[in-house]
Design a protein around this motif. Structure first.
Motif: not given
Length: 135
Positions: A70-73, A79-89, A119-120
């Protein structure tokens, strides 16, 4: 900003090489995380044994796989890449803490965390504004 293929926004002031390098790094991170998450759906004895070694109950394997995918997707969708990066962190921070507790190396997890943000940083001008590198 100009609209790119697949809904990605390529900032006008971002050099093309920087932009695509960022996407390649992000793609490699996403592929590694997706593979790791998908392996948790296999139910293989090696995955269960790894969870037991790490001190995690085997009943959490599926939930951790769902979380990881989920966090990888989220990270992979612009549009959700920053949220995903925070959650992956956060996810990787938990992995690092687990390995530290066991006295094991955690360089891979820390390296992936750095690559998530590199990457971001390279592909998203908003992140470069938040994290400016000074000369």
């Amino acid at each position: 900003m100009s609209q790119g293929d697949l809904g990605t926004m390529k900032p006008i002031n971002t050099p093309t090489g920087m932009y695509w390098t960022g996407w390649v790094i992000s793609g490699l991170v996403a592929a590694a995380m997706a593979m790791s998450g998908a392996m948790k759906f296999s139910g293989s004895p090696q995955i269960v044994q790894m969870f037991e070694h790490l001190g995690w109950p085997p009943k959490l394997v599926l939930a951790m796989g769902i979380l990881e995918l989920t966090v990888t997707v989220l990270y992979s969708i612009p549009p959700t890449s920053v949220l995903g990066a925070i959650l992956l962190t956060g996810y990787l921070g938990g992995a690092i803490a687990t390995h530290v507790r066991l006295g094991e190396p955690f360089f891979v997890q820390a390296g992936i965390g750095v690559l998530v943000w590199l990457g971001l940083f390279l592909r998203d001008a908003r992140i470069r504004e938040l994290i400016p590198l000074r000369r």
